[in-house]
Design a protein around this motif. Structure first.
Motif, PDB file in Angstrom:
ATOM      1  N   MET A 132       0.845  -1.177   0.000  1.00  0.00           N
ATOM      2  CA  MET A 132       0.000   0.000   0.000  1.00  0.00           C
ATOM      3  C   MET A 132       0.890   1.240   0.000  1.00  0.00           C
ATOM      4  N   ASP A 133       0.515   2.236  -0.778  1.00  0.00           N
ATOM      5  CA  ASP A 133       1.282   3.470  -0.850  1.00  0.00           C
ATOM      6  C   ASP A 133       1.148   4.269   0.436  1.00  0.00           C
ATOM      7  N   THR A 134       2.152   5.056   0.731  1.00  0.00           N
ATOM      8  CA  THR A 134       2.140   5.886   1.929  1.00  0.00           C
ATOM      9  C   THR A 134       0.960   6.856   1.913  1.00  0.00           C
TER      10      THR A 134
ATOM     11  N   GLU B 253      -9.069   6.769   0.254  1.00  0.00           N
ATOM     12  CA  GLU B 253      -9.067   6.726  -1.211  1.00  0.00           C
ATOM     13  C   GLU B 253      -9.966   7.793  -1.812  1.00  0.00           C
ATOM     14  N   GLU B 254     -11.097   8.080  -1.158  1.00  0.00           N
ATOM     15  CA  GLU B 254     -12.024   9.101  -1.672  1.00  0.00           C
ATOM     16  C   GLU B 254     -11.350  10.472  -1.734  1.00  0.00           C
ATOM     17  N   CYS B 255     -10.512  10.773  -0.741  1.00  0.00           N
ATOM     18  CA  CYS B 255      -9.793  12.050  -0.732  1.00  0.00           C
ATOM     19  C   CYS B 255      -8.770  12.103  -1.856  1.00  0.00           C
ATOM     20  N   VAL B 256      -8.057  11.019  -2.057  1.00  0.00           N
ATOM     21  CA  VAL B 256      -7.066  10.960  -3.135  1.00  0.00           C
ATOM     22  C   VAL B 256      -7.778  11.092  -4.487  1.00  0.00           C
ATOM     23  N   ALA B 257      -8.921  10.435  -4.639  1.00  0.00           N
ATOM     24  CA  ALA B 257      -9.699  10.521  -5.883  1.00  0.00           C
ATOM     25  C   ALA B 257     -10.147  11.957  -6.126  1.00  0.00           C
ATOM     26  N   THR B 258     -10.595  12.640  -5.085  1.00  0.00           N
ATOM     27  CA  THR B 258     -11.021  14.037  -5.230  1.00  0.00           C
ATOM     28  C   THR B 258      -9.851  14.912  -5.654  1.00  0.00           C
TER      29      THR B 258
ATOM     30  N   LYS C 298      -4.631  14.358 -18.355  1.00  0.00           N
ATOM     31  CA  LYS C 298      -3.231  13.962 -18.551  1.00  0.00           C
ATOM     32  C   LYS C 298      -2.569  13.638 -17.213  1.00  0.00           C
ATOM     33  N   ASP C 299      -2.812  14.492 -16.210  1.00  0.00           N
ATOM     34  CA  ASP C 299      -2.238  14.246 -14.888  1.00  0.00           C
ATOM     35  C   ASP C 299      -2.761  12.945 -14.293  1.00  0.00           C
ATOM     36  N   ALA C 300      -4.063  12.685 -14.466  1.00  0.00           N
ATOM     37  CA  ALA C 300      -4.640  11.447 -13.933  1.00  0.00           C
ATOM     38  C   ALA C 300      -3.985  10.231 -14.581  1.00  0.00           C
ATOM     39  N   CYS C 301      -3.738  10.300 -15.880  1.00  0.00           N
ATOM     40  CA  CYS C 301      -3.065   9.186 -16.566  1.00  0.00           C
ATOM     41  C   CYS C 301      -1.641   9.007 -16.064  1.00  0.00           C
TER      42      CYS C 301
ATOM     43  N   SER D 295      -1.910   1.072  -6.454  1.00  0.00           N
ATOM     44  CA  SER D 295      -2.950   1.759  -5.677  1.00  0.00           C
ATOM     45  C   SER D 295      -3.382   3.050  -6.361  1.00  0.00           C
ATOM     46  N   PHE D 296      -2.404   3.817  -6.847  1.00  0.00           N
ATOM     47  CA  PHE D 296      -2.725   5.050  -7.559  1.00  0.00           C
ATOM     48  C   PHE D 296      -3.461   4.743  -8.859  1.00  0.00           C
ATOM     49  N   LYS D 297      -3.074   3.672  -9.550  1.00  0.00           N
ATOM     50  CA  LYS D 297      -3.749   3.307 -10.798  1.00  0.00           C
ATOM     51  C   LYS D 297      -5.225   3.033 -10.554  1.00  0.00           C
ATOM     52  N   GLU D 298      -5.511   2.266  -9.516  1.00  0.00           N
ATOM     53  CA  GLU D 298      -6.904   1.935  -9.201  1.00  0.00           C
ATOM     54  C   GLU D 298      -7.718   3.201  -8.922  1.00  0.00           C
TER      55      GLU D 298
END
Length: 159
Positions: free
Chosen positions: A1-3, A10-15, A23-26, A34-37
């Protein structure tokens, strides 16, 4: 799992990712599994699609697009035009920004040889300094040798 996913839900990271760009999301999806998901999630890509995208697709010639993930819909609309409004208009997206590109085929020809073309709709947000980018393409099979534009007029829809 990423730091970062240990510290933030995850909801906060998604927001956070959804407030960047496609482009940044890709690029962020390449950081780790974890970031890919998170970066590939509908929660992120729904923010890159126009708010009325689902309604337009429902009225389109390909309503099954709404069965795809939001990222797949975004990619499809960047690469292909989708017919809607009984085939009178097409929708596509600018890959970098997600801005709508609507092409319409509504032309009124007048007796004196001039034509009026409804090019679509836009919302200026009530600010006087917004820019509107207009592009004209010939999408018919006939070769057009020239185009004369006498003038451009913007007017409210219900005028």
């Amino acid at each position: 799992m990423d730091t970062i996913t240990k510290v933030l839900p995850e909801e906060c990271v998604a927001t956070i990712i959804s407030l960047t760009s496609p482009k940044d999301a890709c690029q962020l999806s390449l950081v780790s599994p974890s970031f890919k998901e998170i970066a590939d999630s509908d929660a992120v890509w729904a923010n890159f699609l126009p708010s009325d995208c689902e309604d337009i697709i429902d009225q389109s010639s390909t309503p099954t697009l709404n069965l795809l993930s939001k990222k797949q819909i975004y990619a499809h609309l960047c690469d292909y035009h989708v017919l809607f409004d009984n085939g009178n208009m097409t929708l596509s997206l600018a890959k970098a920004t997600g801005k709508k590109c609507i092409i319409t085929d509504i032309v009124k020809e007048f007796a004196y040889g001039w034509m009026e073309v409804e090019m679509g709709e836009f919302f200026s947000g009530g600010h006087e300094d917004n820019l509107v980018d207009i592009k004209l393409w010939n999408i018919s099979s006939q070769l057009t040798r020239f185009l004369v534009v006498e003038g451009v007029e913007f007017r409210p829809k219900n005028m």
